[in-house]
Write a protein that holds these residues in place. Structure first.
Motif, PDB file in Angstrom:
ATOM      1  N   UNK A   1      -3.984 113.923  75.287  1.00  0.00           N
ATOM      2  CA  UNK A   1      -3.626 114.988  76.236  1.00  0.00           C
ATOM      3  C   UNK A   1      -3.027 114.437  77.523  1.00  0.00           C
ATOM      4  N   UNK A   2      -1.882 113.738  77.433  1.00  0.00           N
ATOM      5  CA  UNK A   2      -1.240 113.190  78.634  1.00  0.00           C
ATOM      6  C   UNK A   2      -0.634 114.300  79.480  1.00  0.00           C
ATOM      7  N   UNK A   3      -0.180 113.948  80.677  1.00  0.00           N
ATOM      8  CA  UNK A   3       0.397 114.941  81.576  1.00  0.00           C
ATOM      9  C   UNK A   3       1.667 115.545  81.001  1.00  0.00           C
ATOM     10  N   UNK A   4       2.517 114.719  80.405  1.00  0.00           N
ATOM     11  CA  UNK A   4       3.756 115.208  79.818  1.00  0.00           C
ATOM     12  C   UNK A   4       3.552 115.263  78.316  1.00  0.00           C
ATOM     13  N   UNK A   5       3.513 116.469  77.762  1.00  0.00           N
ATOM     14  CA  UNK A   5       3.208 116.605  76.352  1.00  0.00           C
ATOM     15  C   UNK A   5       4.001 117.755  75.754  1.00  0.00           C
ATOM     16  N   UNK A   6       4.151 117.710  74.442  1.00  0.00           N
ATOM     17  CA  UNK A   6       4.886 118.737  73.716  1.00  0.00           C
ATOM     18  C   UNK A   6       4.017 119.199  72.547  1.00  0.00           C
ATOM     19  N   UNK A   7       4.260 120.398  72.004  1.00  0.00           N
ATOM     20  CA  UNK A   7       3.529 120.825  70.815  1.00  0.00           C
ATOM     21  C   UNK A   7       3.726 119.827  69.677  1.00  0.00           C
ATOM     22  N   UNK A   8       2.667 119.574  68.932  1.00  0.00           N
ATOM     23  CA  UNK A   8       2.720 118.551  67.888  1.00  0.00           C
ATOM     24  C   UNK A   8       3.806 118.833  66.859  1.00  0.00           C
ATOM     25  N   UNK A   9       3.958 120.100  66.450  1.00  0.00           N
ATOM     26  CA  UNK A   9       4.982 120.419  65.457  1.00  0.00           C
ATOM     27  C   UNK A   9       6.380 120.089  65.983  1.00  0.00           C
ATOM     28  N   UNK A  10       6.627 120.451  67.236  1.00  0.00           N
ATOM     29  CA  UNK A  10       7.929 120.143  67.839  1.00  0.00           C
ATOM     30  C   UNK A  10       8.150 118.639  67.899  1.00  0.00           C
ATOM     31  N   UNK A  11       7.121 117.909  68.331  1.00  0.00           N
ATOM     32  CA  UNK A  11       7.236 116.462  68.420  1.00  0.00           C
ATOM     33  C   UNK A  11       7.517 115.827  67.070  1.00  0.00           C
ATOM     34  N   UNK A  12       6.806 116.296  66.038  1.00  0.00           N
ATOM     35  CA  UNK A  12       7.014 115.734  64.700  1.00  0.00           C
ATOM     36  C   UNK A  12       8.427 116.025  64.181  1.00  0.00           C
ATOM     37  N   UNK A  13       8.928 117.213  64.442  1.00  0.00           N
ATOM     38  CA  UNK A  13      10.301 117.521  64.031  1.00  0.00           C
ATOM     39  C   UNK A  13      11.300 116.604  64.711  1.00  0.00           C
ATOM     40  N   UNK A  14      11.035 116.296  65.983  1.00  0.00           N
ATOM     41  CA  UNK A  14      11.929 115.394  66.711  1.00  0.00           C
ATOM     42  C   UNK A  14      11.720 113.934  66.304  1.00  0.00           C
ATOM     43  N   UNK A  15      10.591 113.623  65.666  1.00  0.00           N
ATOM     44  CA  UNK A  15      10.423 112.293  65.072  1.00  0.00           C
ATOM     45  C   UNK A  15      11.520 112.042  64.043  1.00  0.00           C
ATOM     46  N   UNK A  16      11.706 113.033  63.165  1.00  0.00           N
ATOM     47  CA  UNK A  16      12.428 112.806  61.910  1.00  0.00           C
ATOM     48  C   UNK A  16      13.849 113.362  61.885  1.00  0.00           C
ATOM     49  N   UNK A  17      14.140 114.380  62.689  1.00  0.00           N
ATOM     50  CA  UNK A  17      15.450 115.036  62.589  1.00  0.00           C
ATOM     51  C   UNK A  17      16.629 114.114  62.916  1.00  0.00           C
ATOM     52  N   UNK A  18      16.586 113.305  63.989  1.00  0.00           N
ATOM     53  CA  UNK A  18      17.737 112.434  64.257  1.00  0.00           C
ATOM     54  C   UNK A  18      18.010 111.449  63.121  1.00  0.00           C
TER      55      UNK A  18
ATOM     56  N   UNK B   1       1.240 116.305  71.715  1.00  0.00           N
ATOM     57  CA  UNK B   1       1.431 114.855  71.700  1.00  0.00           C
ATOM     58  C   UNK B   1       2.165 114.410  72.944  1.00  0.00           C
ATOM     59  N   UNK B   2       2.009 113.126  73.266  1.00  0.00           N
ATOM     60  CA  UNK B   2       2.671 112.577  74.426  1.00  0.00           C
ATOM     61  C   UNK B   2       4.173 112.496  74.231  1.00  0.00           C
ATOM     62  N   UNK B   3       4.915 112.917  75.248  1.00  0.00           N
ATOM     63  CA  UNK B   3       6.372 112.904  75.150  1.00  0.00           C
ATOM     64  C   UNK B   3       6.910 111.484  75.008  1.00  0.00           C
ATOM     65  N   UNK B   4       6.277 110.528  75.697  1.00  0.00           N
ATOM     66  CA  UNK B   4       6.733 109.141  75.588  1.00  0.00           C
ATOM     67  C   UNK B   4       6.639 108.641  74.154  1.00  0.00           C
ATOM     68  N   UNK B   5       5.514 108.942  73.490  1.00  0.00           N
ATOM     69  CA  UNK B   5       5.352 108.523  72.099  1.00  0.00           C
ATOM     70  C   UNK B   5       6.384 109.193  71.208  1.00  0.00           C
ATOM     71  N   UNK B   6       6.668 110.466  71.471  1.00  0.00           N
ATOM     72  CA  UNK B   6       7.660 111.192  70.688  1.00  0.00           C
ATOM     73  C   UNK B   6       9.030 110.520  70.789  1.00  0.00           C
ATOM     74  N   UNK B   7       9.424 110.172  72.005  1.00  0.00           N
ATOM     75  CA  UNK B   7      10.732 109.555  72.215  1.00  0.00           C
ATOM     76  C   UNK B   7      10.796 108.173  71.548  1.00  0.00           C
ATOM     77  N   UNK B   8       9.742 107.375  71.707  1.00  0.00           N
ATOM     78  CA  UNK B   8       9.718 106.024  71.135  1.00  0.00           C
ATOM     79  C   UNK B   8       9.832 106.083  69.613  1.00  0.00           C
TER      80      UNK B   8
END
Length: 260
Positions: free
Chosen positions: A51-68, A115-122
């Protein structure tokens, strides 16, 4: 002697600074991340989200993991319209790999947090850059002499085993919790009686299949890097389950049945 033996199974490395650097960087970076996971410093998603300060819904984050990465795989058919059978199979396999992931996020996985936005981007960048590097490396191998040992068809078989086994265990995980439930349970069924992360085990098999299909130095580096990361992630997952559940079976390993 060792180099000549390796060259029986892979294309000679193309004269490209980019692919050489990418091969070294992917192994080093994911090995470091995997070691960090084992030491308790986690990428913040799934059960390890804090639960970091900058976070996104897990489903959104996972979609952004794989879509690019998926879009990069599709774009490769337009950017490199020609190629041999191995190149066609490789691009199809990697595109299907990430398309399956997207479908799982949309229709199979259940999410209860953010999920943490930083982890999502990485993670998104790792998948995208690895996919681009894999396809480009294979493109550079076009026209080079084929490796003496052809692993294309064994690679297809391993890939199908890996992607099917990974999907099956993701379905089992999705059935653990009803919609709206947030608590974790000890997974059961399939290979969960032997390892706590069989979905990771089959993902490794999936990537071994891709490296066999490709038979390039970068693909082997990518598979090795993925194995290092999932080794650390599965070790942490087992440690997490043993800390949360007193009745967690002691003979269930992390990733490799009977071994680790």
């Amino acid at each position: 002697m060792a180099i000549s033996t390796v060259l029986n199974f892979v294309y000679p490395p193309p004269p490209s600074v980019f692919t050489t650097a990418a091969s070294v960087m992917i192994v080093a970076s994911l090995a470091i991340v995997g070691l960090s996971e084992a030491r308790g410093v986690h990428l913040q998603y799934s059960k390890f989200a804090l639960a970091p300060n900058r976070k996104v819904p897990s489903r959104t984050g996972m979609l952004l993991f794989y879509s690019p990465a998926f879009l990069a795989g599709l774009a490769s058919f337009l950017i490199f319209p020609d190629g041999d059978l191995r190149f066609l199979v490789l691009r199809s396999a990697i595109s299907l790999h990430f398309f399956k992931r997207i479908l799982e996020v949309l229709f199979i996985h259940k999410f209860s947090g953010r999920m943490g936005m930083n982890s999502m981007v990485v993670i998104s960048l790792i998948y995208f850059l690895s996919t681009v590097s894999l396809i480009y490396s294979q493109h550079l191998s076009q026209g080079l002499p084929e490796p003496p040992v052809d692993l294309l068809y064994p690679g297809i078989a391993l890939y199908l085993i890996g992607i099917t086994g990974n999907l099956y265990h993701h379905i089992l995980l999705s059935k653990l919790r009803k919609e709206g439930e947030g608590e974790y349970k000890i997974p059961k069924g399939g290979l969960f009686g032997w390892v706590i992360c069989p979905h990771y085990l089959f993902e490794v098999i999936d990537f071994v299949g891709i490296s066999f299909i490709s038979q390039s130095v970068f693909s082997c580096s990518w598979t090795l890097a993925t194995f290092f990361y999932l080794l650390g992630r599965s070790y942490s997952s087992r440690r997490w389950y043993t800390s949360k559940f007193e009745d967690f079976p002691g003979d269930v390993k992390a990733l490799i049945p009977f071994i680790f």
